[in-house]
Design a protein around this motif. Structure first.
Motif, mmCIF file in Angstrom:
data_model
loop_
_atom_site.group_PDB
_atom_site.id
_atom_site.type_symbol
_atom_site.label_atom_id
_atom_site.label_comp_id
_atom_site.label_asym_id
_atom_site.label_seq_id
_atom_site.Cartn_x
_atom_site.Cartn_y
_atom_site.Cartn_z
ATOM 1 N N GLY A 26 102.999 61.783 -41.632
ATOM 2 C CA GLY A 26 102.785 61.451 -40.918
ATOM 3 C C GLY A 26 101.502 61.416 -40.906
ATOM 4 N N LYS A 27 100.652 61.256 -41.961
ATOM 5 C CA LYS A 27 99.295 60.966 -41.866
ATOM 6 C C LYS A 27 98.855 59.779 -42.324
ATOM 7 N N ARG A 28 98.395 58.911 -41.539
ATOM 8 C CA ARG A 28 97.933 57.441 -41.969
ATOM 9 C C ARG A 28 96.700 57.921 -42.776
ATOM 10 N N PHE A 29 96.504 57.218 -44.279
ATOM 11 C CA PHE A 29 95.734 56.818 -45.236
ATOM 12 C C PHE A 29 95.426 56.262 -45.640
ATOM 13 N N MET A 30 95.226 54.644 -45.090
ATOM 14 C CA MET A 30 95.238 53.434 -45.345
ATOM 15 C C MET A 30 96.093 52.652 -44.482
ATOM 16 N N VAL A 31 94.568 51.797 -44.329
ATOM 17 C CA VAL A 31 95.240 50.549 -43.602
ATOM 18 C C VAL A 31 95.121 49.155 -43.880
ATOM 19 N N SER A 32 96.069 48.816 -43.822
ATOM 20 C CA SER A 32 96.037 47.333 -44.574
ATOM 21 C C SER A 32 95.701 45.855 -43.993
ATOM 22 N N ASP A 33 94.726 44.674 -44.113
ATOM 23 C CA ASP A 33 94.669 43.267 -43.095
ATOM 24 C C ASP A 33 95.932 42.482 -44.127
ATOM 25 N N VAL A 34 96.359 41.733 -44.692
ATOM 26 C CA VAL A 34 97.406 41.040 -45.509
ATOM 27 C C VAL A 34 97.512 39.794 -44.968
ATOM 28 N N TYR A 35 97.053 38.910 -45.719
ATOM 29 C CA TYR A 35 97.060 37.212 -45.469
ATOM 30 C C TYR A 35 97.596 36.706 -46.928
ATOM 31 N N HIS A 36 98.334 35.412 -45.970
ATOM 32 C CA HIS A 36 99.051 34.518 -46.624
ATOM 33 C C HIS A 36 98.460 33.058 -47.280
ATOM 34 N N HIS A 37 99.006 32.750 -47.887
ATOM 35 C CA HIS A 37 98.543 30.680 -48.299
ATOM 36 C C HIS A 37 98.868 30.254 -46.904
ATOM 37 N N PRO A 38 99.135 29.311 -46.707
ATOM 38 C CA PRO A 38 99.322 28.377 -45.477
ATOM 39 C C PRO A 38 100.603 27.535 -46.112
ATOM 40 N N ASN A 39 100.467 27.429 -47.241
ATOM 41 C CA ASN A 39 102.133 27.098 -47.851
ATOM 42 C C ASN A 39 103.597 27.761 -47.834
ATOM 43 N N LEU A 40 103.236 28.999 -47.038
ATOM 44 C CA LEU A 40 104.329 30.327 -47.401
ATOM 45 C C LEU A 40 104.311 30.832 -45.883
ATOM 46 N N THR A 41 103.731 30.178 -44.799
ATOM 47 C CA THR A 41 103.618 30.271 -43.274
ATOM 48 C C THR A 41 104.911 30.638 -42.929
ATOM 49 N N GLN A 42 105.927 29.467 -43.066
ATOM 50 C CA GLN A 42 107.467 29.870 -42.886
ATOM 51 C C GLN A 42 108.026 30.644 -43.701
ATOM 52 N N ILE A 43 108.178 31.139 -44.681
ATOM 53 C CA ILE A 43 108.915 31.547 -45.162
ATOM 54 C C ILE A 43 108.701 33.240 -44.924
ATOM 55 N N VAL A 44 106.966 33.342 -44.592
ATOM 56 C CA VAL A 44 106.974 35.259 -44.569
ATOM 57 C C VAL A 44 106.988 35.503 -43.033
ATOM 58 N N ARG A 45 107.327 33.840 -41.717
ATOM 59 C CA ARG A 45 107.455 34.624 -41.081
ATOM 60 C C ARG A 45 108.867 34.519 -40.308
ATOM 61 N N GLY A 46 109.856 34.727 -41.728
ATOM 62 C CA GLY A 46 111.534 34.704 -41.335
ATOM 63 C C GLY A 46 111.055 36.537 -41.251
ATOM 64 N N ALA A 47 112.881 36.557 -40.529
ATOM 65 C CA ALA A 47 113.925 37.893 -40.697
ATOM 66 C C ALA A 47 113.836 38.642 -41.632
ATOM 67 N N LYS A 48 114.191 37.552 -42.827
ATOM 68 C CA LYS A 48 114.327 38.261 -44.590
ATOM 69 C C LYS A 48 113.326 38.861 -45.001
ATOM 70 N N PHE A 49 112.110 38.245 -45.264
ATOM 71 C CA PHE A 49 110.549 38.977 -45.003
ATOM 72 C C PHE A 49 110.388 39.881 -44.356
ATOM 73 N N ARG A 50 110.807 39.934 -43.300
ATOM 74 C CA ARG A 50 110.780 41.204 -42.446
ATOM 75 C C ARG A 50 111.607 42.488 -43.226
ATOM 76 N N LYS A 51 112.239 42.077 -42.702
ATOM 77 C CA LYS A 51 113.493 43.137 -43.847
ATOM 78 C C LYS A 51 113.201 43.896 -45.123
ATOM 79 N N LEU A 52 112.794 42.765 -46.435
ATOM 80 C CA LEU A 52 112.512 42.956 -47.415
ATOM 81 C C LEU A 52 111.376 44.167 -47.163
ATOM 82 N N VAL A 53 109.757 43.390 -46.287
ATOM 83 C CA VAL A 53 108.769 44.653 -46.274
ATOM 84 C C VAL A 53 109.272 46.223 -45.966
ATOM 85 N N LYS A 54 110.392 45.870 -44.627
ATOM 86 C CA LYS A 54 111.646 47.818 -44.375
ATOM 87 C C LYS A 54 111.540 48.420 -45.790
ATOM 88 N N GLN A 55 111.903 47.459 -46.215
ATOM 89 C CA GLN A 55 112.589 48.166 -47.655
ATOM 90 C C GLN A 55 112.057 49.122 -48.813
#
Length: 268
Positions: free
Chosen positions: A139-168
């Motif tokens: 429950g104690k936060r130890f890091m915060v990350s700002d992550v940026y993806h290449h413009p060519n990947l914008t549509q891929i990383v905005r999808g529901a499947k990507f969000r699901k993978l990150v949550k895993q």
């Protein structure tokens, strides 16, 4: 007890090392206790002797156990300062995801900061996909990350499947690789220090002005393409980070790869 599983991307020997370290931390294996042999670990956890041996090597490198020829492996005393994370190798970063909880606080399309444009080798102002993630232990936060993806990947990383993978509990870049079919090649990282801005302090739930460790990372595919860049702020009041340095000739014997002339290991 969670046995090592092949269904996760974390190597079996790291999973086993983590399980054994949990037993040490819980007091099940107190200092001076002799650990099971590699053969016994192989039988108990259903893994190969090589997997058990590699797990014991990790614990040795981390300073949790000491091995004596003909006597076995014994738990040794250690400093009470403990790190829930590491970044001495890609495996260290991978293990951070297994030992911590991930939460995405914000995501969207933003204008890329200058250092991000430079990392992506873009000259003109460009909009990119951005995520702000935090990781916590107990429950104690130890890091915060700002992550940026290449413009060519914008549509891929905005999808529901990507969000699901990150949550895993995968590394974000591992989710990117799975979505694109790319293979992670290497992670270039640079370390610096900073004081907590109002924004970062509020995110980490700490006081403004406290010292932080800053790590910038460039994630490359095996083909050399930049998939993702990130800037991570770590709290420095929750860890002790040590390095084991080996002579170059010894490193060559351990790993003949010409890209690794110096081996570093994280010890917590």
């Amino acid at each position: 007890m969670n046995l090592p599983s092949k269904s996760t991307f974390v190597p079996l020997y790291y999973q086993l090392a983590n399980l054994l370290e949990q037993r040490i931390n819980s007091g099940e294996y107190p200092p001076a206790t002799r650990l099971p042999t590699e053969a016994q670990l192989s039988t108990e956890f259903g893994v190969s002797i090589i997997t058990a041996r590699n797990a014991m090597k990790i614990l040795t490198d981390k300073g949790r156990i000491q091995r004596f020829a003909g006597r076995g492996s014994f738990v040794i005393e250690r400093s009470p300062v403990r790190s829930p994370w590491g970044f001495g190798s890609i495996d260290d970063i991978v293990m951070t995801t297994a030992n911590s909880e991930l939460a995405t606080l914000s995501t969207g399309i933003v204008e890329a900061p200058g250092w991000v444009l430079k990392s992506f080798k873009l000259s003109a102002p460009t909009s990119v996909h951005w995520m702000r993630n935090v990781r916590s232990v107990d429950g104690k936060r130890f890091m915060v990350s700002d992550v940026y993806h290449h413009p060519n990947l914008t549509q891929i990383v905005r999808g529901a499947k990507f969000r699901k993978l990150v949550k895993q509990k995968k590394l974000v870049v591992m989710a990117v690789c799975e979505m694109t079919g790319a293979s992670l090649g290497e992670i270039k990282q640079s370390l610096s220090a900073a004081i907590a801005s109002s924004d970062i302090a509020a995110t980490l739930l700490i006081k403004r002005g406290l010292p932080l460790l800053v790590v910038e990372r460039i994630f490359l595919s095996v083909d050399g393409d930049v998939l993702q860049v990130g800037r991570t702020h770590y709290r420095v009041d929750q860890y002790q980070y040590n390095l084991n340095l080996r002579p170059m000739e010894e490193a060559t014997r351990v790993d003949p790869s010409p890209r690794r002339k110096l081996i570093t290991k994280n010890r917590t």
